[in-house]
Write a protein that holds these residues in place. Structure first.
Motif, mmCIF file in Angstrom:
data_model
loop_
_atom_site.group_PDB
_atom_site.id
_atom_site.type_symbol
_atom_site.label_atom_id
_atom_site.label_comp_id
_atom_site.label_asym_id
_atom_site.label_seq_id
_atom_site.Cartn_x
_atom_site.Cartn_y
_atom_site.Cartn_z
ATOM 1 N N GLU A 128 0.821 -1.206 0.000
ATOM 2 C CA GLU A 128 0.000 0.000 0.000
ATOM 3 C C GLU A 128 0.861 1.263 0.000
ATOM 4 O O GLU A 128 1.971 1.277 0.535
ATOM 5 C CB GLU A 128 -0.944 0.000 1.205
ATOM 6 C CG GLU A 128 -2.046 -1.058 1.105
ATOM 7 C CD GLU A 128 -2.939 -1.082 2.323
ATOM 8 O OE1 GLU A 128 -2.642 -0.348 3.292
ATOM 9 O OE2 GLU A 128 -3.928 -1.823 2.325
ATOM 10 N N ASP A 130 0.836 5.671 -1.915
ATOM 11 C CA ASP A 130 0.397 6.481 -3.042
ATOM 12 C C ASP A 130 1.540 7.045 -3.869
ATOM 13 O O ASP A 130 1.329 7.883 -4.743
ATOM 14 C CB ASP A 130 -0.509 7.619 -2.556
ATOM 15 C CG ASP A 130 0.153 8.487 -1.484
ATOM 16 O OD1 ASP A 130 1.361 8.282 -1.210
ATOM 17 O OD2 ASP A 130 -0.534 9.355 -0.936
ATOM 18 N N LYS A 131 2.771 6.597 -3.605
ATOM 19 C CA LYS A 131 3.907 7.030 -4.413
ATOM 20 C C LYS A 131 3.924 6.209 -5.714
ATOM 21 O O LYS A 131 3.470 5.062 -5.738
ATOM 22 C CB LYS A 131 5.208 6.845 -3.650
ATOM 23 C CG LYS A 131 5.319 7.755 -2.430
ATOM 24 C CD LYS A 131 6.610 7.518 -1.675
ATOM 25 C CE LYS A 131 6.692 8.441 -0.455
ATOM 26 N NZ LYS A 131 7.925 8.187 0.347
ATOM 27 N N GLN A 134 5.241 2.700 -5.404
ATOM 28 C CA GLN A 134 4.376 1.846 -4.585
ATOM 29 C C GLN A 134 3.143 1.411 -5.374
ATOM 30 O O GLN A 134 2.719 0.252 -5.279
ATOM 31 C CB GLN A 134 3.958 2.610 -3.316
ATOM 32 C CG GLN A 134 5.103 2.845 -2.344
ATOM 33 C CD GLN A 134 4.695 3.742 -1.186
ATOM 34 O OE1 GLN A 134 3.950 4.713 -1.377
ATOM 35 N NE2 GLN A 134 5.169 3.424 0.011
ATOM 36 N N ILE A 135 2.599 2.333 -6.160
ATOM 37 C CA ILE A 135 1.444 1.998 -6.999
ATOM 38 C C ILE A 135 1.837 0.953 -8.044
ATOM 39 O O ILE A 135 1.090 0.010 -8.318
ATOM 40 C CB ILE A 135 0.891 3.269 -7.672
ATOM 41 C CG1 ILE A 135 0.338 4.224 -6.608
ATOM 42 C CG2 ILE A 135 -0.191 2.926 -8.697
ATOM 43 C CD1 ILE A 135 -0.022 5.600 -7.131
ATOM 44 N N ASP A 193 -4.986 2.056 -11.870
ATOM 45 C CA ASP A 193 -4.339 3.106 -11.066
ATOM 46 C C ASP A 193 -2.906 3.331 -11.525
ATOM 47 O O ASP A 193 -2.460 4.466 -11.674
ATOM 48 C CB ASP A 193 -4.348 2.712 -9.583
ATOM 49 C CG ASP A 193 -5.721 2.863 -8.943
ATOM 50 O OD1 ASP A 193 -6.578 3.527 -9.558
ATOM 51 O OD2 ASP A 193 -5.916 2.319 -7.840
ATOM 52 N N TYR A 194 -2.216 2.234 -11.738
ATOM 53 C CA TYR A 194 -0.810 2.331 -12.152
ATOM 54 C C TYR A 194 -0.673 2.971 -13.531
ATOM 55 O O TYR A 194 0.127 3.892 -13.733
ATOM 56 C CB TYR A 194 -0.168 0.940 -12.144
ATOM 57 C CG TYR A 194 1.111 0.852 -12.928
ATOM 58 C CD1 TYR A 194 2.249 1.540 -12.515
ATOM 59 C CD2 TYR A 194 1.188 0.092 -14.096
ATOM 60 C CE1 TYR A 194 3.437 1.479 -13.239
ATOM 61 C CE2 TYR A 194 2.368 0.020 -14.815
ATOM 62 C CZ TYR A 194 3.478 0.710 -14.394
ATOM 63 O OH TYR A 194 4.634 0.658 -15.122
ATOM 64 N N GLU A 197 -2.026 6.790 -13.290
ATOM 65 C CA GLU A 197 -1.389 7.716 -12.362
ATOM 66 C C GLU A 197 0.134 7.590 -12.280
ATOM 67 O O GLU A 197 0.841 8.583 -12.230
ATOM 68 C CB GLU A 197 -1.976 7.512 -10.956
ATOM 69 C CG GLU A 197 -3.481 7.659 -10.860
ATOM 70 C CD GLU A 197 -3.940 9.081 -11.147
ATOM 71 O OE1 GLU A 197 -3.160 10.017 -10.883
ATOM 72 O OE2 GLU A 197 -5.059 9.242 -11.654
ATOM 73 N N SER A 198 0.609 6.376 -12.279
ATOM 74 C CA SER A 198 2.016 6.135 -11.942
ATOM 75 C C SER A 198 2.924 5.992 -13.164
ATOM 76 O O SER A 198 3.993 6.604 -13.232
ATOM 77 C CB SER A 198 2.113 4.869 -11.076
ATOM 78 O OG SER A 198 3.441 4.602 -10.736
#
Length: 299
Positions: A128, A130-131, A134-135, A193-194, A197-198
């Motif tokens: 877990e 939000d960096k 990490q995502i 998400d990845y 966002e990442s």
């Protein structure tokens, strides 16, 4: 290593790449095994592959056992050298295959290691954050657990291979055999998400279509994935190092424990032979036995 031996090894490597379509990882193992034979030849004063006889092959086998190698490693090396000599024989560079009748050691009957469901939960908690990294790590772990793909297969997944409308990923396995594998909602959410966002932040101007990106923006390699998994397991405070194949073993074991049939698991894993998948039935039986002994009042 003289020039002739170098040339033969190069020819064999090209054969594995072009005709057999083997992965870079597999070819590296073949090269290493043959180079080990070349070292043995130098030690024994054998100046060409043609002069090696069955006795020499047996002596080489003995030298492998003296190095305390596992049965699996010895067996693989013998298989590599048989294939090498078959190639040389096909090209009419040698007349006989001295490794044809060298007996490979019987496989050690080790049950595959796997994670229990509560251990998976602990690992997911460790993922877990939000960096961007990490995502990415969460998406990587979710996909590996959700699909049971090999690390090398995961590293090679391209953007076009993921179909969110069908929740499937197209994987290119051994010998470039392709298979579609479904994944569930948890992996889907983590991947979205990845990718949204990442990944754009991690790319740092790089332009490639690999799904998973390293911290410099380049494609994530199998070695990089292994490093990430080891870091995740440390964060989860679980004992021992995570072997990448443990997630593959866990995927298969959990499916069978929850009622999946063996043929389906075989297809999902990309096993050519059902016997490769059947080892997981022993894992599930052992799990049932331990559960029974631990909980039945008259066990």
């Amino acid at each position: 290593m003289n020039e002739e031996l170098k040339a033969l090894l190069q020819s064999f490597t090209e054969y594995l790449q072009i005709e057999k379509n083997y992965s870079t990882y597999t070819i590296e193992h073949y090269r290493h095994d043959i180079e080990e034979l070349y070292v043995f030849m130098k030690e024994q004063g054998l100046n060409s592959l043609e002069v090696i006889e069955y006795f020499d092959a047996r002596l080489f086998l003995t030298s492998l056992y003296e190095k305390k190698l596992s049965r699996a490693s010895v067996s693989r090396k013998i298989s590599s050298l048989r294939s090498f000599y078959r190639f040389l024989n096909r090209e009419k560079l040698v007349m006989a295959n001295p490794f044809s009748f060298v007996a490979k050691p019987k496989k050690e009957q080790k049950l595959p290691q796997f994670f229990y469901e509560e251990e998976i939960e602990a690992i997911l908690v460790a993922c877990e954050g939000d960096k961007p990294l990490q995502i990415r790590n969460r998406a990587l772990f979710e996909l590996l657990y959700a699909t049971g793909v090999r690390v090398s297969e995961c590293a090679n997944v391209q953007m076009k291979d993921i179909d969110f409308s069908l929740s499937t990923v197209l994987v290119k396995g051994k010998g470039s055999k392709e298979r579609y594998i479904p994944f569930g909602s948890f992996a889907q959410d983590a991947l979205k998400d990845y990718l949204n966002e990442s990944r754009p932040k991690l790319l740092k101007g790089h332009n490639h279509s690999n799904v998973f990106v390293n911290h410099r923006g380049g494609p994530l390699t199998p070695r990089g994935i292994r490093h990430i998994l080891n870091k995740i397991i440390e964060s989860a405070s679980l004992t021992g190092k995570i072997h990448p194949h443990m997630l593959r073993h866990t995927f298969a074991t959990h499916l069978l424990n929850n009622g999946a049939d063996l043929r389906t698991v075989q297809e999902l894993l990309g096993h050519a032979h059902l016997s490769s998948t059947q080892v997981y039935t022993h894992v599930t039986k052992e799990h049932l036995r331990k559960t029974y002994l631990a909980h039945h009042p008259r066990a």
